[in-house]
Design a protein around this motif. Sequence first.
Motif, PDB file in Angstrom:
ATOM      1  N   SER A  55       0.817  -1.202   0.000  1.00  0.00           N
ATOM      2  CA  SER A  55       0.000   0.000   0.000  1.00  0.00           C
ATOM      3  C   SER A  55       0.855   1.258   0.000  1.00  0.00           C
ATOM      4  O   SER A  55       2.062   1.202  -0.235  1.00  0.00           O
ATOM      5  CB  SER A  55      -0.923   0.000   1.223  1.00  0.00           C
ATOM      6  N   ASN A  56       0.197   2.404   0.293  1.00  0.00           N
ATOM      7  CA  ASN A  56       0.898   3.694   0.281  1.00  0.00           C
ATOM      8  C   ASN A  56       1.249   4.191   1.672  1.00  0.00           C
ATOM      9  O   ASN A  56       1.621   5.354   1.832  1.00  0.00           O
ATOM     10  CB  ASN A  56       0.032   4.747  -0.437  1.00  0.00           C
ATOM     11  N   ARG A  57       1.129   3.354   2.685  1.00  0.00           N
ATOM     12  CA  ARG A  57       1.443   3.796   4.050  1.00  0.00           C
ATOM     13  C   ARG A  57       2.108   2.673   4.827  1.00  0.00           C
ATOM     14  O   ARG A  57       1.964   1.491   4.497  1.00  0.00           O
ATOM     15  CB  ARG A  57       0.185   4.267   4.781  1.00  0.00           C
ATOM     16  N   ALA A  58       2.794   3.045   5.887  1.00  0.00           N
ATOM     17  CA  ALA A  58       3.591   2.077   6.639  1.00  0.00           C
ATOM     18  C   ALA A  58       2.799   1.222   7.599  1.00  0.00           C
ATOM     19  O   ALA A  58       3.290   0.188   8.031  1.00  0.00           O
ATOM     20  CB  ALA A  58       4.687   2.812   7.416  1.00  0.00           C
ATOM     21  N   ASN A  59       1.566   1.629   7.934  1.00  0.00           N
ATOM     22  CA  ASN A  59       0.839   0.854   8.946  1.00  0.00           C
ATOM     23  C   ASN A  59      -0.311   0.035   8.381  1.00  0.00           C
ATOM     24  O   ASN A  59      -1.314  -0.183   9.037  1.00  0.00           O
ATOM     25  CB  ASN A  59       0.374   1.738  10.107  1.00  0.00           C
ATOM     26  N   GLY A  60      -0.148  -0.453   7.177  1.00  0.00           N
ATOM     27  CA  GLY A  60      -1.037  -1.481   6.670  1.00  0.00           C
ATOM     28  C   GLY A  60      -2.200  -1.020   5.809  1.00  0.00           C
ATOM     29  O   GLY A  60      -2.425   0.170   5.585  1.00  0.00           O
ATOM     30  N   CYS A  61      -2.963  -2.006   5.333  1.00  0.00           N
ATOM     31  CA  CYS A  61      -4.073  -1.737   4.423  1.00  0.00           C
ATOM     32  C   CYS A  61      -5.348  -1.331   5.158  1.00  0.00           C
ATOM     33  O   CYS A  61      -6.168  -0.601   4.612  1.00  0.00           O
ATOM     34  CB  CYS A  61      -4.367  -2.987   3.579  1.00  0.00           C
ATOM     35  N   THR A  62      -5.548  -1.854   6.377  1.00  0.00           N
ATOM     36  CA  THR A  62      -6.809  -1.601   7.078  1.00  0.00           C
ATOM     37  C   THR A  62      -6.549  -1.014   8.457  1.00  0.00           C
ATOM     38  O   THR A  62      -5.436  -1.056   8.966  1.00  0.00           O
ATOM     39  CB  THR A  62      -7.594  -2.903   7.246  1.00  0.00           C
TER      40      THR A  62
END
Length: 231
Positions: free
Chosen positions: A224-231
């Motif tokens: 994804s576009n962030r370090a703390n996951g998809c959800t």
Amino acid sequence: MTVSAIIAVLLLALSQDFIVAAIPAAANSVVVTHVASDYFPNAKGDLTRFDVDARYVGYSSETQSWLARIDPSSGKTDEEIATQLIEAAYAHAFNPLDPDMAADLTALLAAVAGSEPPSTIERRSSFEVSVAHAVKWASCAGVFSCLSGTTCTFSLDIGKAPRSHCENQGGSNCCISWSNYNIRAGFFSTTWTTCNSEVQAEQKSDASCEGYGTNDQGGDVCLSNRANGCT
């Protein structure tokens, strides 16, 4: 090392419940770690999914210095604290017009207040493509395939922090992250190859993808576009 010895090592690795491999020291990198609950000690909800524990590689020296200086404890309000956590996750200054960042801010503040409903996500053996937290797939494809070990060599230390690795590619924050340490051997490459096939089949240019399964079948890996996951 002989061919037979290499095969023996590979078979041994595949027999393990999880991989413990060293992340090579990367030039031009910075590790950013923030535990959300440390900044919201009186939170009424679970803030685990907002933790940031990532290695950022390939960003400008200015961006890396900025990431290293982010200090959510300096925020005077819950919103200021939450905003800085989100900036750390995206490696980008907060933009209220960015739907992902705005949604994450709302979700984090709701979790702090305890007003966020329980998650209805069913963790099953599956691979799910989404437009939430999406990246330019073509820009990030090389990074994801490399990190997964499919097309080039790169070791992810899934037994220790950080639990995310993000690289700047074509202006995109390309992140591969995992939510637990019990990742089976090969699940990173399985997630990449399956997700890439799904994205191509759906003819998406922007996408995120998560692979998750039981402890016996893999783990939980997000692209994804962030370090703390998809959800």
